[in-house]
Design a protein around this motif. Structure first.
Motif, PDB file in Angstrom:
ATOM      1  N   ASP A 125      -8.826   0.244  -4.582  1.00 27.71           N
ATOM      2  CA  ASP A 125      -8.473   1.626  -4.871  1.00 27.71           C
ATOM      3  C   ASP A 125      -9.143   2.554  -3.861  1.00 27.71           C
ATOM      4  O   ASP A 125     -10.316   2.368  -3.521  1.00 27.71           O
ATOM      5  N   GLY A 126      -8.371   3.542  -3.393  1.00 30.88           N
ATOM      6  CA  GLY A 126      -8.931   4.470  -2.417  1.00 30.88           C
ATOM      7  C   GLY A 126      -9.349   3.787  -1.143  1.00 30.88           C
ATOM      8  O   GLY A 126     -10.418   4.080  -0.580  1.00 30.88           O
ATOM      9  N   ALA A 127      -8.531   2.841  -0.659  1.00 30.22           N
ATOM     10  CA  ALA A 127      -8.915   2.053   0.515  1.00 30.22           C
ATOM     11  C   ALA A 127      -9.170   2.927   1.745  1.00 30.22           C
ATOM     12  O   ALA A 127     -10.000   2.596   2.583  1.00 30.22           O
ATOM     13  N   HIS A 128      -8.481   4.045   1.835  1.00 33.60           N
ATOM     14  CA  HIS A 128      -8.657   4.942   2.982  1.00 33.60           C
ATOM     15  C   HIS A 128      -8.889   6.372   2.506  1.00 33.60           C
ATOM     16  O   HIS A 128      -8.355   7.324   3.067  1.00 33.60           O
ATOM     17  N   GLY A 129      -9.643   6.475   1.457  1.00 36.74           N
ATOM     18  CA  GLY A 129      -9.987   7.793   0.954  1.00 36.74           C
ATOM     19  C   GLY A 129      -9.062   8.319  -0.107  1.00 36.74           C
ATOM     20  O   GLY A 129      -9.259   9.420  -0.612  1.00 36.74           O
ATOM     21  N   CYS A 144       0.857  -1.185   0.000  1.00 33.43           N
ATOM     22  CA  CYS A 144       0.000   0.000   0.000  1.00 33.43           C
ATOM     23  C   CYS A 144       0.888   1.228   0.000  1.00 33.43           C
ATOM     24  O   CYS A 144       2.091   1.150   0.268  1.00 33.43           O
ATOM     25  N   GLY A 145       0.283   2.375  -0.341  1.00 33.66           N
ATOM     26  CA  GLY A 145       1.123   3.559  -0.457  1.00 33.66           C
ATOM     27  C   GLY A 145       0.374   4.859  -0.368  1.00 33.66           C
ATOM     28  O   GLY A 145      -0.803   4.908   0.019  1.00 33.66           O
ATOM     29  N   ASN A 146       1.067   5.928  -0.766  1.00 34.80           N
ATOM     30  CA  ASN A 146       0.506   7.272  -0.683  1.00 34.80           C
ATOM     31  C   ASN A 146      -0.701   7.475  -1.586  1.00 34.80           C
ATOM     32  O   ASN A 146      -1.463   8.426  -1.394  1.00 34.80           O
ATOM     33  N   ASP A 147      -0.869   6.611  -2.576  1.00 37.06           N
ATOM     34  CA  ASP A 147      -2.022   6.750  -3.473  1.00 37.06           C
ATOM     35  C   ASP A 147      -3.303   6.219  -2.850  1.00 37.06           C
ATOM     36  O   ASP A 147      -4.374   6.283  -3.466  1.00 37.06           O
TER      37      ASP A 147
END
Length: 220
Positions: A213-217, A189-192
């Protein structure tokens, strides 16, 4: 109780990298199949086949992009630092922000948006001299696979799908990946804001088998 009673001096303290360190890990080592669950000596690495396997520590550099192996059983009288067994340019010039070692495989998540999977030479993490002639602290070449299409930002975390240690100790088939899962999959996971699940048995261009995609917004 005074504050001095709460302070404990570290066993070892040293400068491991140029710039900040992103992660440390006591490396995982293959363990032999045990005759009995009660064979605690082999569990702790004190058997003849696993002597001193717990004395090494891996560190990752967020700025210098290297992974180092340190022999904690040997300390310099001059600097107080443990012996540097080897240094690997794991990020290939890019900072290493995350690291996870399992068996002979080292995953690193890098600043250049890439996950790199390094297959280390046999016994390398235990400080063995690669090729039989490298001096302590030498760099060495190891096989690498690169996954550069998983993220669009710094890779902040990489983790192998490792089986439970008790399963490894009591079922050698787990170590050989016969179940098709343990040691074959990793997640990143990363900054995206995205999460990727990768099957390393597949070609790198189609190794991503699941993701969010967008797992945490997503990126903010």
């Amino acid at each position: 109780m005074c504050s001095s009673d709460l302070y404990k001096s570290p066993l070892l303290s040293w400068t491991a990298h140029r710039g900040w360190c992103s992660q440390t890990q006591f490396p995982h080592h293959r363990l032999p199949r045990l005759a009995s669950k009660d064979d605690t000596a082999s569990r702790t690495g004190t058997s003849a086949g696993n002597a001193n396997t717990n004395s090494y520590l891996l560190t990752a550099g967020g700025m210098d992009g290297t992974v180092c192996s340190w022999d904690l059983s040997v300390k310099s009288n001059a600097t107080g630092a443990p012996r540097l067994a080897w240094r690997l340019d794991a990020g290939r010039g890019s900072g290493v922000f995350s690291m996870h070692h399992w068996n002979d495989e080292l995953l690193v998540g890098c600043k250049d948006w890439t996950v790199r999977q390094w297959s280390l030479p046999e016994d390398a993490v235990r400080g063995a001299k690669v090729g039989g002639s490298n001096p302590p602290g030498a760099k060495f070449d190891a096989h690498v696979r690169e996954y550069d299409d998983l993220h669009r930002g710094v890779v902040r975390c990489v983790r192998w799908n490792t089986p439970d240690v008790d399963d490894v100790i009591n079922d050698e088939s787990t170590m050989n990946n016969s179940n098709g899962l343990g040691g074959a999959l990793f997640a990143s996971c990363g900054n995206d804001g995205c999460v990727a699940v990768v099957d390393t048995r597949l070609p790198t261009n189609r190794a991503k088998v699941a993701g969010v995609d967008g797992a945490h917004g997503g990126r903010r």
